[in-house]
Design an enzyme around this catalytic site. Structure first.
Site, PDB file in Angstrom:
ATOM      1  N   HIS A 144       0.814  -1.223   0.000  1.00  0.00           N
ATOM      2  CA  HIS A 144       0.000   0.000   0.000  1.00  0.00           C
ATOM      3  C   HIS A 144       0.845   1.270   0.000  1.00  0.00           C
ATOM      4  O   HIS A 144       0.311   2.363  -0.148  1.00  0.00           O
ATOM      5  CB  HIS A 144      -0.982  -0.002   1.165  1.00  0.00           C
ATOM      6  CG  HIS A 144      -0.369   0.244   2.513  1.00  0.00           C
ATOM      7  ND1 HIS A 144      -0.526   1.434   3.181  1.00  0.00           N
ATOM      8  CD2 HIS A 144       0.386  -0.542   3.312  1.00  0.00           C
ATOM      9  CE1 HIS A 144       0.098   1.367   4.347  1.00  0.00           C
ATOM     10  NE2 HIS A 144       0.664   0.181   4.446  1.00  0.00           N
TER      11      HIS A 144
ATOM     12  N   CYS B 147       0.321   5.860  11.936  1.00  0.00           N
ATOM     13  CA  CYS B 147       0.135   4.823  12.945  1.00  0.00           C
ATOM     14  C   CYS B 147      -0.016   5.404  14.340  1.00  0.00           C
ATOM     15  O   CYS B 147      -0.368   4.705  15.275  1.00  0.00           O
ATOM     16  CB  CYS B 147       1.311   3.847  12.906  1.00  0.00           C
ATOM     17  SG  CYS B 147       1.519   3.059  11.305  1.00  0.00           S
TER      18      CYS B 147
END
Length: 382
Positions: A206, A334
């Site tokens: 990705h 994240c």
């Protein structure tokens, strides 16, 4: 024209990239027509197995590796965990050498094993620009034999690039295992594993316009590791779980396209980034670029980390950009949704003031988009 009618601008490609239409076209037939379990021994399973091994060979060829050195995983985090856990539990590693600027997939994993008393974590020093101190790394290697060195190739927040050759040579000199998280640079730089003194590399589809949920580990022949995911005999007994055939095909296609058009895409993205830097410096005297990200030819060219000294609240600036349909980041995706600031920027300069925004680019971004971002920033900041 109100912001709700404006075309969205996506400048958070270090977090994830949109799937290329050609990648979806490669994957689509597998969704439309039955694809069996590659571990099944009947004809349908054997057909699926051929597809998997074709994808593996494609990735191996691009990296100048053997197909036996490529193992498919769910992505970068799983792969980093696999290497570190394996080194501690089965490789006799008692010392992990890393840096305070690593992705949490590395830092938190290393810290977890230290808390369990299984290994000691040593942080190599960095300079004010975020570069690794090679002299200090050598000292740590000399003092801690049989270590695992885990240092990323391209920093996801400040764009600094690691000299893989120099670090790999030191690791070989001191008989250390070298693992590099190459998630941000895979598909954006070439990785010839025959020329790189690296034991483990990491890829996540990705990040180079492939699907989410699929990645790979390159493990040099002879660099042994044990599975993180136990279960069946998939991936030559090194990663249990039914193979993600769709994802593997998408990853291989995306990486193949990235390598085929790398020079073209690199030139385009560097042009867009340079244009953005020039516009920012013109409109905001005293603006700063964190790490090496402002050095277009000496950094991860997809990342620009900008500090606005006059803006106190970075979250509010990001919120206002979002209202204008401009997507950027305050750091690693994240860590989004937490109240903790960027550990990378804190390690780099703990006393710095002003809002830091990470803009990250892809082949899809244009200078016309940058013009609008600059206009919006000028209005918001001033």
């Amino acid at each position: 024209m109100t912001s709700t009618t404006k075309t969205p601008i996506y400048l958070d490609n270090a977090a994830t990239t949109p799937v290329d239409p050609a990648v979806w076209q490669e994957m689509q037939p597998l969704f439309e027509h039955f694809t069996a379990n590659p571990s099944s021994i009947h004809s349908h399973g054997r057909q699926a197995k051929v597809i998997v091994e074709k994808a593996r060979k494609a990735v191996a060829t691009l990296l100048n590796a053997s197909p036996a050195e490529i193992f498919f995983t769910s992505g970068g985090t799983e792969t980093d965990n696999t290497v570190i856990q394996s080194a501690v539990l089965y490789g006799g590693v008692k010392n992990i050498i890393t840096s305070p600027l690593e992705h949490h997939a590395v830092l938190h994993t290393a810290e977890a094993w230290e808390k369990l008393g299984m290994a000691k974590v040593h942080l190599v020093q960095i300079n004010s620009e975020g570069d690794i101190d090679l002299a200090h790394l050598e000292t740590l290697l000399a003092e801690n034999p049989n270590a695992l060195v885990s240092l990323m190739h391209g920093n996801n927040e400040i764009g600094n690039l690691l000299d893989l050759q120099a670090v790999g040579a030191l690791c070989q000199q001191y008989n250390a295992t070298f693992h590099s998280d190459t998630v941000q640079t895979m598909g954006h730089f070439t990785h010839d594993v025959q020329a790189l003194p690296v034991d483990f590399l990491v890829g996540a589809a990705h990040k180079f316009h492939g699907p989410k949920g699929i990645g790979f580990l390159y493990a040099r022949a002879g660099a042994k590791f044990h599975p993180l995911m136990h279960g069946g005999a998939q991936e030559r007994n090194q990663r249990g779980g039914t193979e993600n055939v769709y994802g593997m095909v998408g990853l291989a296609k995306a990486l193949s396209m990235a390598y085929e058009h790398m020079d073209e895409h690199m030139a385009h993205i560097k042009s867009v980034k340079s244009y953005f830097i020039e516009g920012l410096e013109k409109r905001f005297p005293g603006i700063q670029f964190n790490g090496r990200s402002g050095e277009v030819d000496n950094s991860l060219y997809t990342v620009l980390n900008v500090r606005f000294p006059s803006v106190a609240d970075g979250d509010m600036l990001l919120f206002q950009l979002d209202i204008e349909k401009i997507s950027a980041s305050g750091g690693s995706a994240c860590s989004s949704g937490t109240s903790v600031g960027s550990h990378v920027l804190s390690a780099l300069n703990p006393t710095a003031t002003g809002a830091a925004i990470r803009f990250s680019f892809s082949k899809n971004n244009t200078k016309e988009e940058i013009d609008r971002v600059l206009e919006v920033l000028e209005r918001l900041v001033k």
